[in-house]
Design an enzyme around this catalytic site. Sequence first.
Site, mmCIF file in Angstrom:
data_model
loop_
_atom_site.group_PDB
_atom_site.id
_atom_site.type_symbol
_atom_site.label_atom_id
_atom_site.label_comp_id
_atom_site.label_asym_id
_atom_site.label_seq_id
_atom_site.Cartn_x
_atom_site.Cartn_y
_atom_site.Cartn_z
ATOM 1 C CG HIS A 280 11.510 1.381 -1.824
ATOM 2 N ND1 HIS A 280 11.283 0.917 -3.109
ATOM 3 C CD2 HIS A 280 10.622 2.388 -1.637
ATOM 4 C CE1 HIS A 280 10.320 1.622 -3.666
ATOM 5 N NE2 HIS A 280 9.886 2.516 -2.806
ATOM 6 C CG HIS B 61 6.921 11.325 -2.598
ATOM 7 N ND1 HIS B 61 6.865 10.032 -3.038
ATOM 8 C CD2 HIS B 61 5.962 11.443 -1.642
ATOM 9 C CE1 HIS B 61 5.914 9.376 -2.390
ATOM 10 N NE2 HIS B 61 5.357 10.201 -1.532
#
Length: 386
Positions: free
Chosen positions: A286, A186
């Site tokens: 994604h 992240h």
Amino acid sequence: MTTPNTIVKIETFRVPPRWLFVRVETSLGIVGWGESTLEGHTEAVEGACADLASRFVGWDAERIQEIWQHAYRARFYRGGPVLMSALSGLDIALWDIKGKRLGVPIHNLLGGAVRARIKVYGWIGGDRPADVVEGARARAAQGFAAVKMNGTEGLGWVDSPDRVAECVERVRAVKAVGLDVGVDFHGRVHKGVAKVLARALEAVGPLFIEEPLLPTQPEEIADLAKMVAIPIALGERLYSRFDFRPYLERRALDIAQPDVSHCGGISELYRLAAYTETYDVALAPHAPLGPISLAACMQVDLVAQNFFIQEMSLQMHYNEGADLLTYLVDPSVFAIKDGYVEALTGPGLGIDINEPLVREMAAKHAEEKPWRNAVFTGPDGALQEW
């Protein structure tokens, strides 16, 4: 002479749990669906979609690339998450319309499939080994053979090697269930910690590490890529082939993860598939979003030689009363078997959206505050990346 197929209406629908659907209707009565979901920025994207509607109603829906270029270039300021997400929804819907008019799936219009099914993975959460093991077993029961998990739970921006070891143990616990594992950083940790964690994970053997550093750091990510043997994945916060260029030129990534609802739709995802292939970079779009986004990704996955694996947000539970399958007339199109989803074969996107339910849910939740992402802080109270 071909009957004109002009755009007569462009609408957006804000629906639970956090998605923004785009509906485009043509003069021939054909309806196409797109998705412009940009979590936490719904109102901004709605405004950008309204601008697109004011410009493109009356245009020929068949001229997808002309509309794309005008939407991208004609207003001088371009790119970025909001404008590209709005453009993505329109582009996906136009491809859906073209496939429906011709009676073929979009992947036929892109040259035809090179594979019969798509390998997929799901997300698991949790900050203890027992939590992630439970999540991994639940995903395996759904048919997944691969998962992605947070690799930095509990870590501060800079932290001790002992805390790094705890993160590694969580990954090891999921591997022990028998699933392939991708590990998402992240962009939460400093490059010094990212190096330590990446090196420690080498012994566990994850499929990839995702966003080991923030996407503002192409040089530093390239340095890390030279240091570790694990494939590096990123791209959800890159919004066009132009944004990917510095990473490709620096050999900074092994797996590209563009998001079809952020990067400019099917048109740009298809271009990115070819572009990344020239650098021997794999494609793993994604897609933790809705069914339209997933179906759009799959159309490109089916034709891209460098496709690797597809993210799929089949949730184990949602508190908001809706999930990936809620708005589909036939949810079986996304059935998972042995880690794969079969190719979509229906016209256009290959899915049928339950329009009455979309309208009902959008109206029911119209007065509610749009979804906002959670805010994370470290042990010292400082803000961390989501």
